[in-house]
Design a protein around this motif. Structure first.
Motif, PDB file in Angstrom:
ATOM      1  N   ASP A 261      -5.237  55.429   3.297  1.00 44.97           N
ATOM      2  CA  ASP A 261      -5.599  56.444   4.291  1.00 44.97           C
ATOM      3  C   ASP A 261      -6.945  57.071   3.937  1.00 44.97           C
ATOM      4  O   ASP A 261      -7.851  57.184   4.774  1.00 44.97           O
ATOM      5  CB  ASP A 261      -4.497  57.499   4.354  1.00 44.97           C
ATOM      6  N   ALA A 262      -7.102  57.438   2.668  1.00 47.29           N
ATOM      7  CA  ALA A 262      -8.332  58.091   2.236  1.00 47.29           C
ATOM      8  C   ALA A 262      -9.523  57.142   2.325  1.00 47.29           C
ATOM      9  O   ALA A 262     -10.633  57.545   2.725  1.00 47.29           O
ATOM     10  CB  ALA A 262      -8.161  58.611   0.807  1.00 47.29           C
TER      11      ALA A 262
ATOM     12  N   PRO B  75      -0.122  54.097   2.933  1.00 44.49           N
ATOM     13  CA  PRO B  75      -0.256  54.713   1.616  1.00 44.49           C
ATOM     14  C   PRO B  75      -1.452  55.649   1.549  1.00 44.49           C
ATOM     15  O   PRO B  75      -2.482  55.428   2.220  1.00 44.49           O
ATOM     16  CB  PRO B  75      -0.423  53.505   0.683  1.00 44.49           C
ATOM     17  N   ALA B  76      -1.323  56.680   0.749  1.00 44.43           N
ATOM     18  CA  ALA B  76      -2.349  57.731   0.690  1.00 44.43           C
ATOM     19  C   ALA B  76      -3.714  57.180   0.311  1.00 44.43           C
ATOM     20  O   ALA B  76      -4.746  57.585   0.869  1.00 44.43           O
ATOM     21  CB  ALA B  76      -1.919  58.812  -0.303  1.00 44.43           C
ATOM     22  N   GLY B  77      -3.765  56.240  -0.652  1.00 43.65           N
ATOM     23  CA  GLY B  77      -5.050  55.692  -1.081  1.00 43.65           C
ATOM     24  C   GLY B  77      -5.752  54.952   0.038  1.00 43.65           C
ATOM     25  O   GLY B  77      -6.981  55.041   0.189  1.00 43.65           O
TER      26      GLY B  77
ATOM     27  N   ARG C 128     -10.647  56.773   5.935  1.00 41.45           N
ATOM     28  CA  ARG C 128     -11.359  57.962   6.426  1.00 41.45           C
ATOM     29  C   ARG C 128     -12.771  58.017   5.872  1.00 41.45           C
ATOM     30  O   ARG C 128     -13.723  58.349   6.594  1.00 41.45           O
ATOM     31  CB  ARG C 128     -10.567  59.214   6.060  1.00 41.45           C
TER      32      ARG C 128
ATOM     33  N   ASP D  65      -8.174  59.883  12.827  1.00 37.27           N
ATOM     34  CA  ASP D  65      -6.748  59.745  13.125  1.00 37.27           C
ATOM     35  C   ASP D  65      -6.504  58.621  14.127  1.00 37.27           C
ATOM     36  O   ASP D  65      -5.547  57.831  13.987  1.00 37.27           O
ATOM     37  CB  ASP D  65      -6.192  61.057  13.675  1.00 37.27           C
TER      38      ASP D  65
ATOM     39  N   ALA E  62       1.069  48.432   2.736  1.00 33.28           N
ATOM     40  CA  ALA E  62       1.686  49.341   3.704  1.00 33.28           C
ATOM     41  C   ALA E  62       3.009  48.797   4.256  1.00 33.28           C
ATOM     42  O   ALA E  62       3.874  49.575   4.670  1.00 33.28           O
ATOM     43  CB  ALA E  62       0.715  49.600   4.856  1.00 33.28           C
TER      44      ALA E  62
ATOM     45  N   ASP F 177       4.799  53.804   6.495  1.00 34.92           N
ATOM     46  CA  ASP F 177       3.794  54.804   6.151  1.00 34.92           C
ATOM     47  C   ASP F 177       2.538  54.134   5.597  1.00 34.92           C
ATOM     48  O   ASP F 177       2.624  53.158   4.847  1.00 34.92           O
ATOM     49  CB  ASP F 177       4.339  55.778   5.105  1.00 34.92           C
TER      50      ASP F 177
END
Length: 915
Positions: A105-106, A101-103, A109, A151, A60, A99
């Motif tokens: 973040d997922a 990274p999308a991976g 969650r 979040d 990140a 930011d």
């Protein structure tokens, strides 16, 4: 998330379940997460959760801009606080703006959802340099409690990452010498415990050192109230062996931190909470048992955080080593009876650790002493039975001394003049029934001492000193000449022969110097006491005056020789101009023989005579002045700043000698008034006192000559091993012992052991607190005595750090009188003399001193030391130079700051703020 049965350091997932983690993954998950994983895998109660590894942080935050900040931080000096703060702020900004990274973040969650829908969690930083055995970074990074919602969890993670770059964390790492690019951050996310009560648990007493005591602090609500110091908690001390509650002190617990519905926490006042304990006896016992299980699992005392839920369940939320405990002696005691260990390093004025080869040398010398006294020494390389090491420092088992009537009478009196605070600690132990006297006859002791004295011809030396003092001085010089012959090594000696020679010097030749010379200064001090009786007991202060400006002291002669060189340099403009350059550059030019002739030849001559000396010189691993003259060059630079003729050290020394001779005249006159015979005897006694007392420094000087020769031989062996590839560098020889060096000569690679030893040595260099006496259960008796209010050497209060605020009545620090006189001047606190800057007339405040420090004494206006007694090295030299000195002042280097104006009264033994 991954859920393997054992930790998988090779795994590359950015999110791992806590039970997957272990200490083998420190670089990946940080200390907090690794320790929580260990607790969970050991079956101890840990709230469920997961960890974002350092891979997530690095992914990140990877950016050229942050890499530039890393490089800038690495180039910034630890004392440049403004520069560090500016760069830290820039790093935080870059991390907060990055930011996720999308991976990642997922994955976060998904892991959060597995804990339960909208589960309240704690989000906690886990730095890779945190909760390690050698340093505690506790509180350096941020924690967020009662976080609700995915979040909010991700926002808290980002803020944890940024907290790696807080001002305090960056400064702390800079001081510790940790490279900015070497740290990263993992983040732990755990289910929140709805705590009815929480707090901290130490499995050993961090104040007294007692390993068998558990200490628990507790308060209602979340543990943050205790950890942050927001409340005065309940305080409990338990005996782990019996379960008995040794101390129960209720705090006011005037505030509670509790979770808010929907996230966050609040602080609520709770008046009257201090009337009832927050834990009952059963809960205390349960916590102590959990702590003991954690300690057994980790193999060392632990500092744990815990919480008890509203349902009564007990949870552990953190565990880390107690880094403040002093290590136990490496040689365990035989049998269950408690043992008393005295720190010989401190008695020698040495606070820093010794290198492994330095310790190996001391072990051989200790074995030679024990062997000469007819004590069994099965393996000389391991030292005699009483020898022990702890924290890379020298300790001796004094239990037989403490339990002996003769030992109690003799040893504390010796330490009264060497290291007075150690003597006080020992005397307080005499009241402890565990160390009651079991040996009442002195014959067992004499059976070991008499053969040594006879072999060294001590009676003959004493008689010669009385009857033919000049011949006694010549004999003392002859001892040194004989030692120098023994130190010579044949040209072309092999590495094995050099190592054998080193062992012969240390294991046979060195100790013989001590009983051959030490009787003479002992005679000198004894005759001083006799002269005092003849003169009608004029008082200790009057007798101490006789010891000023003593002749035949090799250390003061060395310092005055250095002053003479400074005088010659001052009178040669080209030479004096050299000292406007940085000291390392002057040292480089000296090694290149590129200095003006006066400096080059003068320094060469000085180092030819005294180059074997060093700071911490009893450690053969320490570079000698001949290896690196930077320290001596710095002292010369200090001398060149003396522009007041009255402060010239040779004049001060001469004045001190004249005052001493005048005092001799007064004492002789006082004795003569009682009878002519008394006057004649007093004159003869004091003449011998003046002749012999300065020889106190000579045995150690000869020892240091031997250490210098030993170091040269070891360096030669190190060079051979480095050329052969078994060491990376010649100086690595000082981080192995003699047995390992022999194996290296045989071809065994030593790089691995050197790396481990260097890391451990570097960690010990940062340790400031060294116990004078240590018991075999970890107890530091001095700490126990202070806690119990049994010692009052220092008047303390709530006023502040410096002398002016140390006590409301006088602001006075007290120690042992060492050199009479009073001086008021600016204090200069110096922890390491290498490169130290001392303005003429300033008061030197130091933890301790050895001969490597004494060149600084020549321009000091006064001396204050944390250790020592009236006849310790620093005290003796201060008297000879005629500067007021107080020694044995507890915590002087912390309680006095550079720039404080203080008054040192060397007769009263006090240090106080200047009026």
């Amino acid at each position: 998330m991954e859920h393997p049965g054992e930790p998988d350091p090779a795994g590359d997932s950015p999110v791992l379940a806590l039970e997957c983690l272990g200490q083998g993954m420190l670089a990946k998950v940080g200390g907090k997460a690794a320790n929580l994983g260990e607790l969970a895998r050991a079956g101890l109660p840990v709230p469920a959760g997961f960890c974002l590894t350092t891979l997530a942080y690095l992914d990140a935050t990877a950016s050229p801009a942050l890499a530039d900040v890393h490089r800038a931080l690495a180039a910034t000096a630890p004392d440049d606080l403004a520069g560090l703060a500016s760069l830290a702020a820039k790093a935080r900004e870059l991390v907060l703006d990055a930011d996720v990274p999308a991976g990642i973040d997922a994955a976060v969650r998904a892991a959060y959802a597995a804990l339960g829908a909208d589960r309240a969690v704690a989000v906690r930083s886990s730095a890779t340099a945190e909760d390690l055995p050698f340093a505690s970074f506790a509180g350096q990074q941020d924690t967020f409690l009662n976080v609700v919602g995915a979040d909010a969890v991700l926002a808290a993670v980002r803020r944890c990452w940024a907290s790696l770059w807080t001002d305090r964390a960056v400064t702390y790492r800079a001081v510790q010498g940790i490279e900015p690019s070497a740290v990263s951050l993992a983040v732990v996310v755990q289910r929140m415990v709805d705590a009815a009560v929480a707090g901290v648990l130490f499995t050993a007493n961090p104040v007294t050192g007692r390993r068998h005591e558990a200490v628990i602090d507790a308060s209602p609500g979340l543990g943050e109230a205790v950890v942050s110091g927001a409340v005065n908690p309940d305080h409990f001390v338990l005996d782990g062996a019996t379960g008995r509650i040794l101390e129960r002190r209720l705090g006011d617990k005037g505030m509670i931190i509790r979770p808010l519905p929907g996230g966050g926490t609040e602080r609520v006042a709770q008046p009257g909470a201090g009337l009832a304990p927050s834990l009952d006896d059963a809960q205390l016992a349960a916590l102590e048992l959990l702590g003991r299980r954690a300690e057994v699992h980790f193999g060392s005392p632990q500092d744990l955080e815990w919480a008890i839920g509203q349902d009564g369940a007990v949870w552990l939320t953190q565990s880390r080593p107690i880094t403040t405990l002093y290590p136990m002696p490496e040689r365990p005691p035989s049998g269950p009876a408690p043992r008393v260990y005295l720190c010989f390093s401190l008695a020698q004025g040495l606070t820093r650790p010794l290198t492994p080869m330095g310790l190996a040398g001391i072990r051989l010398i200790a074995s030679s002493v024990a062997g000469a006294a007819h004590f069994p020494v099965p393996v000389p390389r391991e030292g005699p039975a009483p020898y022990a090491e702890a924290g890379q420092r020298i300790f001796f088992d004094l239990t037989p001394v403490v339990r002996s009537k003769a030992g109690r009478a003799i040893v504390p009196r010796v330490f009264d003049v060497m290291e007075a605070r150690s003597a006080a600690v020992l005397r307080n132990l005499f009241a402890d029934p565990r160390f009651s006297v079991t040996v009442r006859s002195p014959w067992r002791l004499l059976r070991h001492i008499v053969p040594v004295a006879a072999r060294a011809r001590v009676p003959e030396t004493l008689i010669r000193g009385l009857i033919r003092p000049e011949e006694a001085l010549r004999r003392a010089d002859h001892v040194g000449e004989q030692l120098r012959v023994a130190l010579a090594v044949p040209a072309g000696a092999t590495a094995t022969q050099r190592l054998d020679h080193v062992e012969r010097i240390l294991g046979r030749d060195v100790f013989a110097v001590v009983p051959a010379i030490l009787p003479l200064p002992a005679l000198g001090f004894a005759l001083l006491a006799v002269a005092g009786k003849l003169a009608g007991d004029p008082g200790n202060g009057a007798l101490q005056e006789v010891l000023r400006g003593l002749p035949n002291n090799v250390t003061t002669e060395m310092d005055l020789d250095l002053w003479s060189l400074a005088t010659v340099i001052r009178n040669d403009p080209a030479s004096a101009a050299v000292f406007g350059d940085p000291l390392p550059e002057i040292a480089r030019r000296y090694r290149a023989a590129d200095l003006p002739g006066v400096v080059q030849s003068g320094l060469s001559d000085f180092l030819g005579r005294y180059g074997q000396r060093a700071v911490a010189e009893i450690d053969v691993g320490m570079p000698r002045w001949s290896d690196d003259p930077t320290h001596i060059l710095g002292v010369l630079a200090n001398y060149l700043r003396v522009d007041d003729p009255a402060l010239a050290p040779d004049r001060q020394f001469g004045r001190a000698a004249r005052e001493a001779e005048a005092q001799v005249g007064r004492l002789v006159a006082a004795a003569g008034q009682r009878s002519r015979l008394r006057g004649a005897l007093a004159r003869a006694a004091l003449r011998r006192t003046r002749m012999f007392a300065g020889l106190r420094e000579l045995p150690k000087y000869y020892l240091v000559e031997a250490f210098g020769a030993v170091r040269q031989q070891l360096a030669a062996v190190g060079a051979e091993l480095a050329a052969a590839g078994t060491l990376d560098a010649a100086e690595d020889i000082f981080f192995v012992d003699l047995a390992e060096a022999h194996r290296g000569v045989g071809g065994e690679a030593l790089q691995g052991v050197v790396a481990q030893r260097r890391e451990a040595y570097a960690a010990e260099l940062g340790r400031r607190h060294i116990p004078r006496v240590l018991l075999s259960d970890g107890t530091e008796p001095e700490a126990v005595q202070i806690k119990a209010g049994q010692t009052g050497a220092v008047q303390t209060g709530a006023g502040g750090r410096g002398p002016a605020g140390a006590d409301g009545s006088a602001g006075q620090l007290s120690g042992t009188p060492a050199s009479a006189g009073t001086v008021t001047a600016r204090a200069r606190v110096i922890l390491n003399p290498q490169g130290a800057h001392l303005e003429p007339g300033e008061i030197l405040v130091a933890p301790s001193t050895d001969p490597g420090w004494t060149p600084l004494f020549l321009t000091a206006g006064g001396l204050v030391m944390e250790m020592g007694g009236p006849n310790s090295h620093g005290a003796v030299v201060a008297r000879e130079y005629g500067i007021p000195a107080v020694v044995g002042v507890p915590d002087a280097t912390a309680r006095i700051a550079t720039g404080d104006n203080v008054t040192v009264d060397g007769a009263a033994g006090t240090v106080m703020p200047a009026r």
